[in-house]
Design a protein around this motif. Structure first.
Motif, PDB file in Angstrom:
ATOM      1  N   LYS A 220       0.831  -1.206   0.000  1.00 32.97           N
ATOM      2  CA  LYS A 220       0.000   0.000   0.000  1.00 32.97           C
ATOM      3  C   LYS A 220       0.871   1.264   0.000  1.00 32.97           C
ATOM      4  CE  LYS A 220      -3.925   1.630   2.660  1.00 32.97           C
ATOM      5  NZ  LYS A 220      -3.605   2.315   3.915  1.00 32.97           N
ATOM      6  N   GLU A 221       1.946   1.205   0.765  1.00 31.49           N
ATOM      7  CA  GLU A 221       2.847   2.362   0.864  1.00 31.49           C
ATOM      8  C   GLU A 221       3.438   2.697  -0.515  1.00 31.49           C
ATOM      9  OE1 GLU A 221       6.227   1.912   3.616  1.00 31.49           O
ATOM     10  OE2 GLU A 221       7.316   3.250   2.255  1.00 31.49           O
ATOM     11  N   ILE A 222       3.743   1.671  -1.279  1.00 29.16           N
ATOM     12  CA  ILE A 222       4.326   1.891  -2.606  1.00 29.16           C
ATOM     13  C   ILE A 222       3.306   2.550  -3.522  1.00 29.16           C
ATOM     14  CG2 ILE A 222       5.314   0.738  -4.633  1.00 29.16           C
ATOM     15  CD1 ILE A 222       6.396  -1.331  -2.673  1.00 29.16           C
ATOM     16  N   THR A 223       2.128   1.978  -3.565  1.00 24.77           N
ATOM     17  CA  THR A 223       1.089   2.567  -4.415  1.00 24.77           C
ATOM     18  C   THR A 223       0.836   4.021  -4.010  1.00 24.77           C
ATOM     19  OG1 THR A 223       0.033   0.453  -4.896  1.00 24.77           O
ATOM     20  CG2 THR A 223      -1.353   2.398  -5.094  1.00 24.77           C
ATOM     21  N   GLU A 224       0.741   4.267  -2.729  1.00 23.98           N
ATOM     22  CA  GLU A 224       0.439   5.636  -2.277  1.00 23.98           C
ATOM     23  C   GLU A 224       1.566   6.606  -2.620  1.00 23.98           C
ATOM     24  OE1 GLU A 224      -2.572   4.463   1.389  1.00 23.98           O
ATOM     25  OE2 GLU A 224      -0.550   5.193   1.868  1.00 23.98           O
ATOM     26  N   ALA A 225       2.810   6.153  -2.451  1.00 24.62           N
ATOM     27  CA  ALA A 225       3.947   7.025  -2.761  1.00 24.62           C
ATOM     28  C   ALA A 225       3.955   7.372  -4.253  1.00 24.62           C
ATOM     29  CB  ALA A 225       5.251   6.346  -2.365  1.00 24.62           C
TER      30      ALA A 225
END
Ligand code: FES
Length: 151
Positions: free
Chosen positions: A83-88
């Motif tokens: 999720k952190e990757i997608t959000e970044a």
């Protein structure tokens, strides 16, 4: 551009999928205008075509970028904070999951397991796989691609 394709398949049985595939080959996605033209010229039902196009993952209804960023959200990657990757990436490119940047350089997609769970969290851009990522690292990779593309 669609004429030869339509001529080839007009009146043939089971022509809907080949017509949609041929349209994808020409445009890289299925423009609404193409649906309308095919429907008028072949008699295929417009909503049947939309139904097929939305059912099969091979068909796209929106244009895609030159680089498709696939962020894995399979179980292993989910646990490792995909999720952190997608959000970044969403923040860096100012697009949402599933969208394409205005310059058509990037499309961001969430996908199921990419088959290299030991590297979780994973993203793929083209044929290249990147593993054990953080949000910052994924953004850095994308920035480097953008620089390389502008040279
Ligand atoms: S769950 Fe992401 S590679 Fe398998």
């Amino acid at each position: 551009m669609l004429e030869p394709l339509i001529l080839k398949y007009r009146g043939k049985k089971g022509n809907m999928i080949p017509l949609l595939q041929g349209t994808m080959d020409i445009y890289g996605y299925l423009p609404r205008k193409a649906f309308e033209k095919i429907s008028v010229e072949t008699g295929l039902n417009l909503s049947d075509m939309f139904g097929v196009a939305t059912f099969y993952a091979q068909f796209r209804l929106n244009p895609v970028g030159k680089n498709i960023i696939k962020v894995c959200h399979g179980t292993a990657c989910h646990v490792q904070n995909a999720k952190e990757i997608t959000e970044a990436i969403e923040e860096a490119l100012k697009i949402k999951d599933g969208e394409t940047t205005e310059d058509r350089l990037f499309t961001l997609e969430s996908v199921a397991c990419l088959g290299c769970c030991s590297l979780a969290p994973v993203m793929m851009i083209g044929e290249q796989t990147y593993g054990k990522l953080t949000g910052n690292e994924s953004v850095k990779i994308i920035k480097n691609i953008r620089i390389a593309e502008s040279n």
